[in-house]
Design a protein around this motif. Structure first.
Motif, PDB file in Angstrom:
ATOM      1  N   GLN A 180      13.917  -5.852  48.429  1.00  0.00           N
ATOM      2  CA  GLN A 180      14.240  -4.416  48.026  1.00  0.00           C
ATOM      3  C   GLN A 180      13.106  -3.473  48.311  1.00  0.00           C
ATOM      4  O   GLN A 180      11.912  -3.654  47.960  1.00  0.00           O
ATOM      5  N   PRO A 181      13.096  -2.936  49.413  1.00  0.00           N
ATOM      6  CA  PRO A 181      11.995  -2.204  49.969  1.00  0.00           C
ATOM      7  C   PRO A 181      11.401  -0.923  49.390  1.00  0.00           C
ATOM      8  O   PRO A 181      10.194  -0.658  49.375  1.00  0.00           O
ATOM      9  N   GLU A 182      12.253  -0.286  48.401  1.00  0.00           N
ATOM     10  CA  GLU A 182      11.924   0.695  47.522  1.00  0.00           C
ATOM     11  C   GLU A 182      11.331   0.237  46.090  1.00  0.00           C
ATOM     12  O   GLU A 182      12.293  -0.360  45.343  1.00  0.00           O
ATOM     13  N   LYS A 183      10.195   0.522  45.663  1.00  0.00           N
ATOM     14  CA  LYS A 183       9.533   0.090  44.289  1.00  0.00           C
ATOM     15  C   LYS A 183      10.212   1.286  43.661  1.00  0.00           C
ATOM     16  O   LYS A 183      10.406   0.972  42.350  1.00  0.00           O
ATOM     17  N   LEU A 184      10.039   2.538  43.952  1.00  0.00           N
ATOM     18  CA  LEU A 184      10.574   3.279  43.232  1.00  0.00           C
ATOM     19  C   LEU A 184      11.640   4.506  43.694  1.00  0.00           C
ATOM     20  O   LEU A 184      11.141   4.619  44.987  1.00  0.00           O
ATOM     21  N   LEU A 185      12.515   4.818  43.145  1.00  0.00           N
ATOM     22  CA  LEU A 185      13.512   5.926  44.028  1.00  0.00           C
ATOM     23  C   LEU A 185      13.944   6.943  42.785  1.00  0.00           C
ATOM     24  O   LEU A 185      14.226   6.580  41.543  1.00  0.00           O
ATOM     25  N   SER A 186      13.390   8.187  43.285  1.00  0.00           N
ATOM     26  CA  SER A 186      13.885   9.125  42.164  1.00  0.00           C
ATOM     27  C   SER A 186      14.634  10.223  42.881  1.00  0.00           C
ATOM     28  O   SER A 186      14.618  10.856  43.891  1.00  0.00           O
ATOM     29  N   VAL A 187      15.729  10.548  42.162  1.00  0.00           N
ATOM     30  CA  VAL A 187      16.787  11.534  42.587  1.00  0.00           C
ATOM     31  C   VAL A 187      17.109  12.592  41.506  1.00  0.00           C
ATOM     32  O   VAL A 187      17.049  11.949  40.291  1.00  0.00           O
ATOM     33  N   PHE A 188      17.685  13.492  41.919  1.00  0.00           N
ATOM     34  CA  PHE A 188      18.153  14.340  40.914  1.00  0.00           C
ATOM     35  C   PHE A 188      19.599  14.314  40.309  1.00  0.00           C
ATOM     36  O   PHE A 188      20.580  13.681  41.164  1.00  0.00           O
ATOM     37  N   LYS A 189      19.908  14.503  39.083  1.00  0.00           N
ATOM     38  CA  LYS A 189      21.250  14.358  38.665  1.00  0.00           C
ATOM     39  C   LYS A 189      22.197  14.838  39.268  1.00  0.00           C
ATOM     40  O   LYS A 189      22.061  16.122  39.912  1.00  0.00           O
ATOM     41  N   GLY A 190      23.426  14.071  39.540  1.00  0.00           N
ATOM     42  CA  GLY A 190      24.432  14.633  40.528  1.00  0.00           C
ATOM     43  C   GLY A 190      24.238  14.393  42.000  1.00  0.00           C
ATOM     44  O   GLY A 190      25.046  14.534  42.683  1.00  0.00           O
ATOM     45  N   ALA A 191      23.266  13.826  42.420  1.00  0.00           N
ATOM     46  CA  ALA A 191      22.804  13.548  43.757  1.00  0.00           C
ATOM     47  C   ALA A 191      23.335  12.045  43.947  1.00  0.00           C
ATOM     48  O   ALA A 191      23.530  11.228  43.180  1.00  0.00           O
ATOM     49  N   PRO A 192      23.617  11.542  45.133  1.00  0.00           N
ATOM     50  CA  PRO A 192      23.830  10.266  45.438  1.00  0.00           C
ATOM     51  C   PRO A 192      22.815   9.607  45.401  1.00  0.00           C
ATOM     52  O   PRO A 192      21.604   9.855  45.685  1.00  0.00           O
ATOM     53  N   VAL A 193      23.074   8.125  45.252  1.00  0.00           N
ATOM     54  CA  VAL A 193      22.012   7.335  44.985  1.00  0.00           C
ATOM     55  C   VAL A 193      22.233   6.043  45.952  1.00  0.00           C
ATOM     56  O   VAL A 193      23.331   5.687  45.978  1.00  0.00           O
ATOM     57  N   GLU A 194      21.392   5.349  46.701  1.00  0.00           N
ATOM     58  CA  GLU A 194      21.572   4.240  47.242  1.00  0.00           C
ATOM     59  C   GLU A 194      20.262   3.439  47.203  1.00  0.00           C
ATOM     60  O   GLU A 194      19.200   3.766  47.463  1.00  0.00           O
ATOM     61  N   LEU A 195      20.377   2.375  46.530  1.00  0.00           N
ATOM     62  CA  LEU A 195      19.476   1.334  46.266  1.00  0.00           C
ATOM     63  C   LEU A 195      19.602   0.145  47.310  1.00  0.00           C
ATOM     64  O   LEU A 195      20.585  -0.393  47.532  1.00  0.00           O
ATOM     65  N   LYS A 196      18.351   0.138  48.351  1.00  0.00           N
ATOM     66  CA  LYS A 196      18.612  -0.702  49.289  1.00  0.00           C
ATOM     67  C   LYS A 196      18.201  -2.337  48.879  1.00  0.00           C
ATOM     68  O   LYS A 196      17.466  -2.693  48.126  1.00  0.00           O
ATOM     69  N   CYS A 197      19.115  -3.410  49.638  1.00  0.00           N
ATOM     70  CA  CYS A 197      19.010  -4.766  49.369  1.00  0.00           C
ATOM     71  C   CYS A 197      19.124  -5.262  50.665  1.00  0.00           C
ATOM     72  O   CYS A 197      20.096  -5.167  51.120  1.00  0.00           O
ATOM     73  N   ASN A 198      18.286  -6.166  51.294  1.00  0.00           N
ATOM     74  CA  ASN A 198      18.595  -6.790  52.264  1.00  0.00           C
ATOM     75  C   ASN A 198      18.048  -8.351  51.979  1.00  0.00           C
ATOM     76  O   ASN A 198      17.173  -8.746  51.018  1.00  0.00           O
ATOM     77  N   TYR A 199      18.855  -9.395  52.691  1.00  0.00           N
ATOM     78  CA  TYR A 199      18.820 -10.848  52.351  1.00  0.00           C
ATOM     79  C   TYR A 199      18.641 -11.638  53.569  1.00  0.00           C
ATOM     80  O   TYR A 199      18.938 -11.339  54.559  1.00  0.00           O
TER      81      TYR A 199
END
Lengths: 113, 107
Positions: free
Chosen positions: B6-25
């Motif tokens: 999971q390359p991102e330790k921290l992800l900050s987005v505004f309410k209503g914005a799209p979210v994508e949390l990355k995972c590679n295996y």
């Protein structure tokens, strides 16, 4: 129904001492797992029981760590001669079978001084 | 050896914005992947597993075998989505977790 419970919730001990951490799985769950989570890391697998037997203990870091589940329900994780590096959150999970969804307990936070 | 990144330790987005949390295996064989979530002061719990192909709390994740990824997505973030998210590979033995991404939804 009751979820997975773990006792104690916090444990402070001194280097070199022996500790036992207890896990009560969900009733009827045959599979039980122990994990260790250090700060800033994801949980790391320690050992997995199917019934009373340890089906996989490949995650135990060394022979100071041992776990039992004598009656196929409650499990105890035992750590001998604790070291400061053993300080972590210890998580227990259970599932209805080995491939099922794992339900986690609240964890025991161990601090070795 | 199987591994989850999971390359991102921290992800900050505004309410209503799209979210994508990355995972590679990294996994030999056909994997089944999971996303677990831990809300503040709560225990770790399963969010979704790819084999069920369902949407939970508006989140979806698609397994891309070509890219060896299992990114978690939500089109419109809500403040209650703030939590730690962990991607995981399955047993045998225990789950193999990534290091986690701390998602913060700003109002």
């Amino acid at each position: 129904g009751a979820g997975v419970s773990q006792t104690p919730s916090n444990k402070v001990t001194e280097k070199g001492k022996y500790v036992e951490l207890r896990c009560d799985p969900i009733s009827g769950h045959t599979a039980l797992y122990w994990y260790r989570q250090s700060l800033g890391q994801g949980p790391e697998f320690l050992i997995y029981f199917q019934g009373t037997g340890a089906a996989d203990d490949s995650g135990l870091p060394n022979d100071r760590f041992f776990a039992v589940r004598p009656e196929g329900s409650v499990s105890t994780l035992k750590i001998q001669r604790t070291e400061r590096g053993d300080s972590a959150m210890y998580l227990c999970a259970s599932s209805s079978d080995s491939g099922g969804t794992q339900y986690f307990g609240p964890g025991t936070r161990l601090l070795v001084l | 050896a199987q591994r989850v990144t999971q390359p991102e330790k921290l992800l900050s987005v505004f309410k209503g914005a799209p979210v994508e949390l990355k995972c590679n295996y990294s996994y030999s064989g056909s994997p089944e992947l999971f996303w677990y979530v831990q809300y503040s002061r709560q225990r770790l719990q399963l969010l979704l597993r790819h084999i069920s192909r369902e949407s939970i709390k508006g989140f979806t994740a698609d397994l891309n075998k070509g890219e060896t990824s299992f990114h978690l997505k939500k089109p419109f973030a809500q403040e209650e989505d703030s939590a730690m998210y962990y991607c995981a590979l399955p047993p045998p033995g225990g789950l193999t977790f990534g290091k986690g991404t701390h998602l913060i939804i700003q109002p």
